[in-house]
Design a protein around this motif. Structure first.
Motif: not given
Length: 179
Positions: A50-56, A63-67, A88-93
């Motif tokens: 699951q990929v969640i984008q914040q805003g425009a 990125v969230f995987t397998r819950g 620990g997270s990554v921003d792929l924007a």
């Protein structure tokens, strides 16, 4: 049966039929078929991601995987971990697909191979070597004042070579409702 070579599940080249893990692969043909411009767009096509984008466009992408949480998925580009060491997270924007050769998503906990930041899975991104780079310059424009330019130059032989790539994207982002 598609028998491709995968790396992320064992940290060495192995046939996809010889690994116990579930590995989803996005290769150059898939990239071209989707006409995606950013890695986040390709990741949306993989089951369990699951990929969640914040805003425009350009806003933070998690990125969230397998819950799991976003800090439980390890993202590696050509052997280098790109997760933020503080969160620990990554921003792929802003990661474009211009020189991406292949993406592997290894589903499941891989803490024994990669450490505790791989509890939900591992996303491995492979880029093209200098000899594989398609020399190109492209310019585009679209709605909402959107303009884009890309350049890719490379050379060499086999896995050795050089590459220079760059991308620029500018957009007003959304329609102005006051006009």
């Amino acid at each position: 049966v598609d028998v491709s070579v995968v790396y992320g599940a064992t940290r060495s080249d192995a046939k996809s039929t010889d690994v116990a893990a579930t590995v989803y692969t996005v290769d150059e043909d898939d990239i071209e078929a989707t006409q995606a411009t950013h890695v986040e767009d390709l990741l949306r096509t993989i089951p369990g991601v699951q990929v969640i984008q914040q805003g425009a466009p350009g806003g933070g992408v998690s990125v969230f995987t397998r819950g799991g949480n976003s800090n439980q998925t390890l993202v590696i580009v050509d052997g280098i971990r790109i997760n933020n060491p503080m969160t620990g997270s990554v921003d792929l924007a802003n990661l474009t697909v211009n020189q991406v050769r292949k993406i592997e998503f290894v589903k499941g906990p891989f803490t024994t191979l990669y450490g505790s930041d791989a509890m939900s899975g591992v996303i491995y991104i492979f880029t093209k070597s200098g000899a594989q780079v398609d020399n190109q310059i492209s310019v585009g424009a679209g709605n909402f004042g959107t303009m884009q330019a890309d350049i890719a130059l490379g050379g060499g032989e086999g896995e050795r070579g050089w590459a220079v790539t760059g991308s620029w994207l500018d957009s007003d982002g959304t329609r102005d409702l006051n006009s």
